[in-house]
Design an enzyme around this catalytic site. Sequence first.
Site, short mmCIF file in Angstrom:
data_model
loop_
_atom_site.label_atom_id
_atom_site.label_comp_id
_atom_site.label_asym_id
_atom_site.label_seq_id
_atom_site.Cartn_x
_atom_site.Cartn_y
_atom_site.Cartn_z
N MET B 1 -38.37 67.14 134.91
CA MET B 1 -39.19 66.62 133.81
C MET B 1 -40.59 66.30 134.32
SD MET B 1 -37.25 66.59 131.12
CE MET B 1 -37.49 65.33 129.87
N CYS B 2 -41.50 66.16 133.40
CA CYS B 2 -42.91 65.99 133.76
C CYS B 2 -43.38 64.68 133.16
CB CYS B 2 -43.71 67.14 133.19
SG CYS B 2 -42.96 68.73 133.53
N GLU B 3 -44.64 64.37 133.40
CA GLU B 3 -45.22 63.19 132.73
C GLU B 3 -46.52 63.58 132.05
OE1 GLU B 3 -44.91 59.30 133.84
OE2 GLU B 3 -43.23 59.57 135.20
N ILE B 78 -48.57 65.87 134.73
CA ILE B 78 -48.11 66.13 136.10
C ILE B 78 -46.73 66.75 135.99
CG2 ILE B 78 -49.55 64.51 137.38
CD1 ILE B 78 -47.28 62.53 137.36
N ASN B 108 -43.74 67.92 127.89
CA ASN B 108 -42.70 67.35 128.75
C ASN B 108 -41.37 67.63 128.09
OD1 ASN B 108 -40.72 65.11 128.50
ND2 ASN B 108 -41.79 64.19 130.21
#
Lengths: 275, 275
Positions: B1-3, B78, B108
């Site tokens: 997962m991303c932010e 990110i 995300n």
Amino acid sequence: MCELMGMNASVPTDICFSLTGLLRRGGHTGPHKDGWGIAFYEGRACRTFHDPAPSAHSPIAEFVRSYPIKSRIILSHIRRANRGRVSLENTHPFTRELWGRAWTFAHNGQLRRAKKLPLSSARPIGTTDSEHAFCWLLGRLHQTFGDKAPSDEKLQAMLAGLVEEIAHYGVFNILMSDGRTLFAFRSTNLVWLTRRDPFRPATLVDTDLTVDFARHAAPSDIVTIIATRPLTRNEEWQSVPKSALIAFRDGEMILPRSAKRAIKAVPLPGAVPCP
Amino acid sequence: MCELMGMNASVPTDICFSLTGLLRRGGHTGPHKDGWGIAFYEGRACRTFHDPAPSAHSPIAEFVRSYPIKSRIILSHIRRANRGRVSLENTHPFTRELWGRAWTFAHNGQLRRAKKLPLSSARPIGTTDSEHAFCWLLGRLHQTFGDKAPSDEKLQAMLAGLVEEIAHYGVFNILMSDGRTLFAFRSTNLVWLTRRDPFRPATLVDTDLTVDFARHAAPSDIVTIIATRPLTRNEEWQSVPKSALIAFRDGEMILPRSAKRAIKAVPLPGAVPCP
């Protein structure tokens, strides 16, 4: 008028040395104070840095100049605005996606009535005639070849016809790339050189910096630099042949058969046939 | 997962403080080590910075974090890769031109079989399902409204329907903008807060940095921050309402009439009707 600089190399190479000279022309040794931009390709994508501030005093320029981002294709532009206000949206190089690749474009020159060229898929974000011409070019490529990229030979032949058409509207010195090939076209000012083994020292025109490429490059490296005016004072720069689209890949000039016939009178050392 | 992190403000505002927290999650206080990117709008265009290197150790990130680029709309991401290799072309936010504006998109979550969604004008450069979804969204907008941008109300209603459709394919937390409006959609994790007079000190979650906004902001400033997880420990972050497209302009949430009816049960302080 503006200044262009492009690089195409056989291996990922940084442009810090050439950029040091070019960016000084942006408000220091040259009058091109209305912004600057640069695109570094990595595969099908590219990183771009843009700043509407003069490059000689831009913190972003200072960062890019000193941080060695390596790439096989780099395009840069410093701007002296003639049409289109000084703003981020009018700062070259411009970028659009076509056939799943990032295309970039930078222009030196002025076009008259080019904004009458009809647009299709790509639309300008800013107000320059340059970006309008770029959008027209990509729109015509898309209209001609549809959703799939043509062969290199067909692409280069079509593009050669299109840039010749736009060149009738005024001064059209350009650098353009799809991340595989670096294209260049000269109306008035565009010079190039290829650095290869044996490498020698080179000294910038705009400041007393010298780099001995023999200490930095591997014997197999081939690096072509294209610029509006020579960037170094002790290397042999030659003019890009006038009114003929030329293309570089892996540091070498590539020519489709038809273009080769058309410009055979012009000496072009290092030219190899288009694969 | 991303932010994800986004900002929308009533006046050009820098994001250095929030970015300091977010970028530490990229390989330092968080596992999001597979690249990062940020887009800063100026008018219809935007500057983007991308790096496939971990943001906690990226010289480009360090430069962007410390250089106060002011903008009214900023999007950042990110990445922790799940689909699509770690490369520049797979690094969010993605950008495409539509209706003469730069559109940006960061996602995300993970989508299943979303690559079957049919594409038209925009094509992915990389291999992520995120970019595919973005290209599908823009293609559908273009197919629906043609070459001219619709009214805000029509755009937001159409976009709301489209993101709801994609959300069926998996987890779809997004930030998206055309440079005028910042859109956000939450499947699972997305929080927001609005800072306005009276401003107070805020302390980051990821490091002990505190900023007293009362010393930096003018009384009329309004700044909304949206993020995957709260970035500060002493402010009241609230969840973005689930499965409803929300939009911000000039730092305030704007809602078209239909969306307002649809999510009227969710408390949304500061909401004002769409102009």
